[in-house]
Design a protein around this motif. Sequence first.
Motif, PDB file in Angstrom:
ATOM      1  N   LYS A  20      -6.533   9.002   2.952  1.00 33.63           N
ATOM      2  CA  LYS A  20      -6.912   8.296   1.726  1.00 33.63           C
ATOM      3  C   LYS A  20      -6.934   6.794   1.934  1.00 33.63           C
ATOM      4  O   LYS A  20      -7.847   6.090   1.470  1.00 33.63           O
ATOM      5  N   LYS A  21      -5.926   6.281   2.640  1.00 34.19           N
ATOM      6  CA  LYS A  21      -5.863   4.841   2.893  1.00 34.19           C
ATOM      7  C   LYS A  21      -7.025   4.398   3.779  1.00 34.19           C
ATOM      8  O   LYS A  21      -7.637   3.340   3.539  1.00 34.19           O
ATOM      9  N   LEU A  22      -7.330   5.180   4.795  1.00 36.10           N
ATOM     10  CA  LEU A  22      -8.407   4.818   5.702  1.00 36.10           C
ATOM     11  C   LEU A  22      -9.756   4.723   4.986  1.00 36.10           C
ATOM     12  O   LEU A  22     -10.526   3.786   5.218  1.00 36.10           O
ATOM     13  N   VAL A  23     -10.038   5.689   4.117  1.00 36.97           N
ATOM     14  CA  VAL A  23     -11.322   5.628   3.406  1.00 36.97           C
ATOM     15  C   VAL A  23     -11.332   4.509   2.368  1.00 36.97           C
ATOM     16  O   VAL A  23     -12.380   3.913   2.096  1.00 36.97           O
ATOM     17  N   ASN A  24     -10.179   4.200   1.808  1.00 39.55           N
ATOM     18  CA  ASN A  24     -10.099   3.056   0.894  1.00 39.55           C
ATOM     19  C   ASN A  24     -10.417   1.750   1.620  1.00 39.55           C
ATOM     20  O   ASN A  24     -10.897   0.787   1.008  1.00 39.55           O
ATOM     21  N   ASP A  25     -10.153   1.744   2.936  1.00 42.05           N
ATOM     22  CA  ASP A  25     -10.453   0.566   3.756  1.00 42.05           C
ATOM     23  C   ASP A  25     -11.871   0.600   4.320  1.00 42.05           C
ATOM     24  O   ASP A  25     -12.242  -0.265   5.116  1.00 42.05           O
ATOM     25  N   GLY A  26     -12.659   1.624   3.938  1.00 43.10           N
ATOM     26  CA  GLY A  26     -14.062   1.664   4.333  1.00 43.10           C
ATOM     27  C   GLY A  26     -14.439   2.687   5.374  1.00 43.10           C
ATOM     28  O   GLY A  26     -15.615   2.814   5.740  1.00 43.10           O
ATOM     29  N   CYS A  27     -13.475   3.430   5.895  1.00 45.12           N
ATOM     30  CA  CYS A  27     -13.757   4.488   6.872  1.00 45.12           C
ATOM     31  C   CYS A  27     -14.456   5.667   6.174  1.00 45.12           C
ATOM     32  O   CYS A  27     -14.411   5.802   4.947  1.00 45.12           O
ATOM     33  N   ALA A  28     -15.110   6.517   6.948  1.00 47.80           N
ATOM     34  CA  ALA A  28     -15.676   7.771   6.443  1.00 47.80           C
ATOM     35  C   ALA A  28     -15.051   8.915   7.240  1.00 47.80           C
ATOM     36  O   ALA A  28     -14.836   8.786   8.445  1.00 47.80           O
TER      37      ALA A  28
END
Length: 237
Positions: A177-185
Motif C-alpha cells: 500500500k505504501k509503495l503504490v501511494n508513492d507511485g509504484c504499480a
Amino acid sequence: MLEIKNFTKIYSNNKVAVDNISLKVENGDIFAFIGPNGAGKTTTIKSVVGINDFNSGEILIDGMDIVKNPVECKKVLAYIPDNPDIYESLTGVQYLEFIADVFNIGKEERNKLAIEYAEQLGLEKDLNSPISTYSHGMKQKLVLISAFIHKPKLIVMDEPFVGLDPKASFTVKEIMKKLVNDGCAIFFSTHVLEVAEKLCNKVAIIKEGKIIACGTMEEVKKDKSLEKVFLESVDNE
C-alpha cells in the motif's frame, strides 16, 4: 506503467496458453490477476518480465517494449516468482548486497532499506545465516526485501503470499500500500481471493487463456463478493 496489448502465447505443441489478452496497470494500482490453475497467469507474468517469448502482441513497461528494450525495462521492475530460486550458498546479507549492486543502489540507501524491511518482516536475525538454512517462508521474505530495496516502478509477483505467516502477510500488504501511494504499480497473481478483494483496486479474471472480466474491483464485483463473481464467471464461461 504496464500495458499488455493483444498478447498471445502458443507453446511448441500448438497449445494456446494465452489468447489475445489486453490490460493496463497504471501508477498507484494494485492489480490482481486471478484464474484457475493452468489459466495462463504464470505464462503471462513470465512474458511481462522478459523470461518467456511470445507469438504476437506487445508488452510495454513504462512506455518501453520488453522485447525491444529488455534491459531498460528490467531496470524499472522487480519480479517475485511463485517459487524463489536463489543462491543458497550466500547469506541473506550477501544476496541483498548482490541485488543492490545489480541495481546500483548506494551503500547507505541499501543498508537503510534492507534493515528496515528485514525488521518489519522479522528476518533481521537471520540475514547473516546461509540461505540454505532458510525455510520457504524466509526465502520468500528475502526476495520480497530484494525487490523493495531498489524502489522499482513496477512490481510483478506470482503468488507472493505463499509460505508467509499471517503477520508477515499483513506486513507485506501494508508495504504494498505504501509503495503504490508513492507511485509504484503492482501486478500480481493470487488464489487468495479475500486478499485480492480487500487489497486491490483493479482485477482481471483469466480462464483458458482468455480474459473473461477486467476492470476496477467495484466494476467486476457488481455488489457481490469477488469469490462469488469468480466462481460464477469460471463456471458459466
